[in-house]
Design a protein around this motif. Structure first.
Motif, PDB file in Angstrom:
ATOM      1  N   THR A 239       0.807  -1.222   0.000  1.00 29.64           N
ATOM      2  CA  THR A 239       0.000   0.000   0.000  1.00 29.64           C
ATOM      3  C   THR A 239       0.842   1.275   0.000  1.00 29.64           C
ATOM      4  OG1 THR A 239      -0.153  -0.071   2.416  1.00 29.64           O
ATOM      5  CG2 THR A 239      -1.918  -1.137   1.170  1.00 29.64           C
ATOM      6  N   CYS A 240       2.165   1.146   0.064  1.00 31.02           N
ATOM      7  CA  CYS A 240       3.016   2.329   0.044  1.00 31.02           C
ATOM      8  C   CYS A 240       3.399   2.679  -1.390  1.00 31.02           C
ATOM      9  CB  CYS A 240       4.271   2.087   0.891  1.00 31.02           C
ATOM     10  SG  CYS A 240       5.449   0.925   0.165  1.00 31.02           S
ATOM     11  N   PRO A 241       3.902   3.904  -1.632  1.00 31.11           N
ATOM     12  CA  PRO A 241       4.370   4.261  -2.972  1.00 31.11           C
ATOM     13  C   PRO A 241       5.506   3.340  -3.428  1.00 31.11           C
ATOM     14  CG  PRO A 241       4.142   6.217  -1.614  1.00 31.11           C
ATOM     15  CD  PRO A 241       3.974   5.049  -0.694  1.00 31.11           C
ATOM     16  N   ILE A 242       5.452   2.932  -4.698  1.00 33.92           N
ATOM     17  CA  ILE A 242       6.445   2.021  -5.279  1.00 33.92           C
ATOM     18  C   ILE A 242       7.043   2.669  -6.523  1.00 33.92           C
ATOM     19  CG2 ILE A 242       6.869  -0.275  -6.247  1.00 33.92           C
ATOM     20  CD1 ILE A 242       4.155  -1.115  -4.969  1.00 33.92           C
ATOM     21  N   LEU A 243       8.355   2.676  -6.618  1.00 28.69           N
ATOM     22  CA  LEU A 243       9.033   3.093  -7.840  1.00 28.69           C
ATOM     23  C   LEU A 243       9.655   1.866  -8.479  1.00 28.69           C
ATOM     24  CD1 LEU A 243      10.008   5.313  -9.779  1.00 28.69           C
ATOM     25  CD2 LEU A 243      12.086   5.493  -8.374  1.00 28.69           C
ATOM     26  N   ILE A 244       9.206   1.527  -9.679  1.00 27.97           N
ATOM     27  CA  ILE A 244       9.771   0.411 -10.435  1.00 27.97           C
ATOM     28  C   ILE A 244      10.840   0.977 -11.361  1.00 27.97           C
ATOM     29  CG2 ILE A 244       9.296  -1.479 -12.038  1.00 27.97           C
ATOM     30  CD1 ILE A 244       6.304  -1.187 -11.165  1.00 27.97           C
ATOM     31  N   VAL A 245      12.083   0.626 -11.113  1.00 26.71           N
ATOM     32  CA  VAL A 245      13.187   1.041 -11.980  1.00 26.71           C
ATOM     33  C   VAL A 245      13.436  -0.091 -12.965  1.00 26.71           C
ATOM     34  CG1 VAL A 245      15.599   1.717 -12.102  1.00 26.71           C
ATOM     35  CG2 VAL A 245      14.195   2.444 -10.157  1.00 26.71           C
ATOM     36  N   HIS A 246      13.327   0.215 -14.239  1.00 29.23           N
ATOM     37  CA  HIS A 246      13.445  -0.803 -15.281  1.00 29.23           C
ATOM     38  C   HIS A 246      14.650  -0.503 -16.162  1.00 29.23           C
ATOM     39  CE1 HIS A 246      11.895  -2.559 -19.305  1.00 29.23           C
ATOM     40  NE2 HIS A 246      12.463  -3.523 -18.611  1.00 29.23           N
ATOM     41  N   GLY A 247      15.642  -1.387 -16.140  1.00 29.03           N
ATOM     42  CA  GLY A 247      16.711  -1.272 -17.114  1.00 29.03           C
ATOM     43  C   GLY A 247      16.140  -1.578 -18.488  1.00 29.03           C
ATOM     44  N   ALA A 248      16.203  -0.619 -19.396  1.00 30.64           N
ATOM     45  CA  ALA A 248      15.513  -0.764 -20.683  1.00 30.64           C
ATOM     46  C   ALA A 248      15.964  -2.002 -21.453  1.00 30.64           C
ATOM     47  CB  ALA A 248      15.720   0.492 -21.531  1.00 30.64           C
ATOM     48  N   LEU A 249      17.190  -2.474 -21.205  1.00 26.83           N
ATOM     49  CA  LEU A 249      17.715  -3.654 -21.887  1.00 26.83           C
ATOM     50  C   LEU A 249      17.708  -4.893 -20.988  1.00 26.83           C
ATOM     51  CD1 LEU A 249      20.807  -1.999 -23.646  1.00 26.83           C
ATOM     52  CD2 LEU A 249      18.477  -2.237 -24.515  1.00 26.83           C
ATOM     53  N   SER A 250      16.991  -4.827 -19.881  1.00 24.47           N
ATOM     54  CA  SER A 250      17.029  -5.910 -18.904  1.00 24.47           C
ATOM     55  C   SER A 250      16.490  -7.209 -19.472  1.00 24.47           C
ATOM     56  CB  SER A 250      16.217  -5.530 -17.668  1.00 24.47           C
ATOM     57  OG  SER A 250      16.188  -6.598 -16.742  1.00 24.47           O
ATOM     58  N   ASP A 251      17.190  -8.314 -19.164  1.00 22.63           N
ATOM     59  CA  ASP A 251      16.682  -9.634 -19.533  1.00 22.63           C
ATOM     60  C   ASP A 251      15.992 -10.307 -18.348  1.00 22.63           C
ATOM     61  OD1 ASP A 251      18.927 -10.102 -17.992  1.00 22.63           O
ATOM     62  OD2 ASP A 251      19.777 -11.644 -19.284  1.00 22.63           O
ATOM     63  N   LEU A 252      16.016  -9.665 -17.162  1.00 21.40           N
ATOM     64  CA  LEU A 252      15.382 -10.251 -15.981  1.00 21.40           C
ATOM     65  C   LEU A 252      13.975  -9.697 -15.764  1.00 21.40           C
ATOM     66  CD1 LEU A 252      16.179 -12.221 -13.582  1.00 21.40           C
ATOM     67  CD2 LEU A 252      16.341 -10.126 -12.220  1.00 21.40           C
ATOM     68  N   LEU A 253      13.828  -8.394 -15.872  1.00 22.53           N
ATOM     69  CA  LEU A 253      12.537  -7.738 -15.708  1.00 22.53           C
ATOM     70  C   LEU A 253      12.038  -7.314 -17.084  1.00 22.53           C
ATOM     71  CD1 LEU A 253      10.346  -6.565 -13.816  1.00 22.53           C
ATOM     72  CD2 LEU A 253      11.706  -4.449 -13.750  1.00 22.53           C
ATOM     73  N   THR A 254      11.026  -8.014 -17.573  1.00 15.10           N
ATOM     74  CA  THR A 254      10.550  -7.753 -18.928  1.00 15.10           C
ATOM     75  C   THR A 254       9.543  -6.614 -18.961  1.00 15.10           C
ATOM     76  OG1 THR A 254       8.693  -9.302 -18.764  1.00 15.10           O
ATOM     77  CG2 THR A 254      10.833 -10.205 -19.465  1.00 15.10           C
ATOM     78  N   GLU A 255       9.352  -6.079 -20.155  1.00 11.74           N
ATOM     79  CA  GLU A 255       8.362  -5.025 -20.352  1.00 11.74           C
ATOM     80  C   GLU A 255       6.970  -5.516 -19.975  1.00 11.74           C
ATOM     81  OE1 GLU A 255       6.423  -1.509 -21.356  1.00 11.74           O
ATOM     82  OE2 GLU A 255       8.563  -1.883 -21.041  1.00 11.74           O
ATOM     83  N   ALA A 256       6.662  -6.748 -20.321  1.00  8.65           N
ATOM     84  CA  ALA A 256       5.341  -7.302 -19.995  1.00  8.65           C
ATOM     85  C   ALA A 256       5.120  -7.341 -18.488  1.00  8.65           C
ATOM     86  CB  ALA A 256       5.197  -8.701 -20.589  1.00  8.65           C
ATOM     87  N   THR A 257       6.150  -7.709 -17.728  1.00  9.66           N
ATOM     88  CA  THR A 257       6.015  -7.757 -16.274  1.00  9.66           C
ATOM     89  C   THR A 257       5.837  -6.363 -15.697  1.00  9.66           C
ATOM     90  OG1 THR A 257       7.299  -9.795 -16.090  1.00  9.66           O
ATOM     91  CG2 THR A 257       7.159  -8.417 -14.125  1.00  9.66           C
ATOM     92  N   VAL A 258       6.580  -5.387 -16.213  1.00  7.86           N
ATOM     93  CA  VAL A 258       6.437  -4.015 -15.724  1.00  7.86           C
ATOM     94  C   VAL A 258       5.011  -3.522 -15.945  1.00  7.86           C
ATOM     95  CG1 VAL A 258       7.207  -1.628 -15.990  1.00  7.86           C
ATOM     96  CG2 VAL A 258       8.881  -3.479 -16.064  1.00  7.86           C
ATOM     97  N   ARG A 259       4.466  -3.778 -17.114  1.00  5.98           N
ATOM     98  CA  ARG A 259       3.099  -3.331 -17.388  1.00  5.98           C
ATOM     99  C   ARG A 259       2.106  -4.007 -16.455  1.00  5.98           C
ATOM    100  NH1 ARG A 259       2.767  -3.165 -24.056  1.00  5.98           N
ATOM    101  NH2 ARG A 259       4.371  -1.546 -24.353  1.00  5.98           N
ATOM    102  N   LYS A 260       2.305  -5.285 -16.205  1.00  2.65           N
ATOM    103  CA  LYS A 260       1.409  -6.008 -15.299  1.00  2.65           C
ATOM    104  C   LYS A 260       1.530  -5.447 -13.881  1.00  2.65           C
ATOM    105  CE  LYS A 260       1.152 -10.385 -16.041  1.00  2.65           C
ATOM    106  NZ  LYS A 260       1.452 -11.849 -16.059  1.00  2.65           N
ATOM    107  N   MET A 261       2.734  -5.073 -13.479  1.00  9.90           N
ATOM    108  CA  MET A 261       2.929  -4.492 -12.152  1.00  9.90           C
ATOM    109  C   MET A 261       2.180  -3.175 -12.009  1.00  9.90           C
ATOM    110  SD  MET A 261       7.010  -5.348 -11.673  1.00  9.90           S
ATOM    111  CE  MET A 261       7.196  -4.679 -10.015  1.00  9.90           C
ATOM    112  N   LEU A 262       2.179  -2.373 -13.054  1.00  9.25           N
ATOM    113  CA  LEU A 262       1.450  -1.108 -13.014  1.00  9.25           C
ATOM    114  C   LEU A 262      -0.053  -1.343 -12.956  1.00  9.25           C
ATOM    115  CD1 LEU A 262       3.521   0.927 -15.634  1.00  9.25           C
ATOM    116  CD2 LEU A 262       3.599   1.159 -13.148  1.00  9.25           C
TER     117      LEU A 262
END
Length: 299
Positions: A239-262
């Motif tokens: 419930t607290c504020p969350i900042l997701i830092v995404h390395g644009a070339l990351s192979d661990l955290l995918t774009e699809a996962t970031v969108r789902k997190m949002l």
């Protein structure tokens, strides 16, 4: 240990006792800033790194926070576990509890890189969690299996380097996804994760227990799936504020996962770091400004 420090730009080394199924072990942590400051920023590193990874961030924020950077058990100045099977997230979460009790923070913010983010996610998702802001540095509830395999290829290695420059070359190779850094920065990134044996004349080795690879590589598809379910449950409960830092070339955290997190947590926002994979090091001014803006902004 003493709270005294000879240089204001250097941290104090402290430790707490933690419990595992095999008995007690020590978790070291590096503390910056006023030891009586009850505004605490807890910074937790990635799988094969140490608490010294946050030196640059700590120097920027230690006038506002007491910045505390543990060496997760099996790394840095902390104990090694006698049972390698205990090198798992639940143990790491448990180890944070005596530290949180020691700190007695009125305000507690968490900055977690990779594994450190998973630990923070698990804690922040608990009912009554003391975490009031959370930075997830290139990590989420879903982790790409190919990236895990890449990391697993070098985690269990125990290379020995005759000279420090050989260690620098090795770290540059296995950490190429960190993005562009100066020669001086690569030397600093190396210095944080190697130790010299036999005083000042011996060879250099990595700082961590190679046995952490046993638990890491034992994670099969079923355990990964079960872990993701638990992490998504924890994440959606935050419930607290969350900042997701995404390395644009990351192979661990995918774009699809970031969108789902949002989509699954209205308290989350994202920032993308261009030309960087897994994971941003927060050594450069532009990356440091991102962290400082989020952490210093009033809720």
């Amino acid at each position: 240990m003493s709270h005294a420090t000879l240089e204001s730009n250097q941290p104090r080394l402290e430790s707490v006792s933690c419990l595992s199924p095999a008995g007690l072990h020590s978790m070291a942590y590096w503390e910056w800033g006023d030891p009586d400051n009850d505004r605490v920023l807890l910074c937790v590193h990635g799988l094969t790194r140490t608490g010294r990874d946050f030196d640059d961030l700590a120097r920027c924020l230690s006038s506002e926070f007491r910045v505390v950077c543990p060496d997760i058990v099996g790394r840095g100045q902390s104990s090694w576990l006698s049972k390698p099977s205990a090198y798992v997230v639940p143990q790491y979460v448990s180890d944070m509890m005596p530290l949180l009790g020691r700190l007695r923070a009125r305000t507690l913010y968490w900055f977690g890189t990779s594994l450190g983010g998973l630990i923070g996610m698990a804690l922040a998702g608990l009912a009554g969690s003391p975490i009031q802001k959370l930075v997830l540095n290139d990590v989420g509830p879903s982790l790409d299996p190919g990236a895990l395999m890449r990391i697993g290829q070098y985690v269990g290695q125990a290379p020995i380097f005759d000279h420090f420059d050989e260690a620098v070359s090795y770290v540059r190779a296995v950490s190429a996804s960190f993005g562009s850094h100066s020669d001086a920065q690569w030397r600093e990134l190396t210095r944080r994760v190697v130790r010299q044996n036999q005083g000042e004349k011996g060879p250099w080795s990595m700082h961590y227990d190679p046995a952490i690879a046993q638990a890491f590589n034992a994670i099969g598809p079923e355990l990964i799936a079960a872990g993701e379910v638990a992490l998504w449950q924890a994440y959606t409960s935050i419930t607290c504020p969350i900042l997701i830092v995404h390395g644009a070339l990351s192979d661990l955290l995918t774009e699809a996962t970031v969108r789902k997190m949002l989509e699954r947590n209205p308290h989350a926002l994202r920032v993308d770091i261009p030309d960087v994979g897994h994971a941003p090091t927060f050594m450069s001014p532009d990356q440091l400004s991102i962290a400082c803006e989020f952490l210093l902004e009033k809720p």
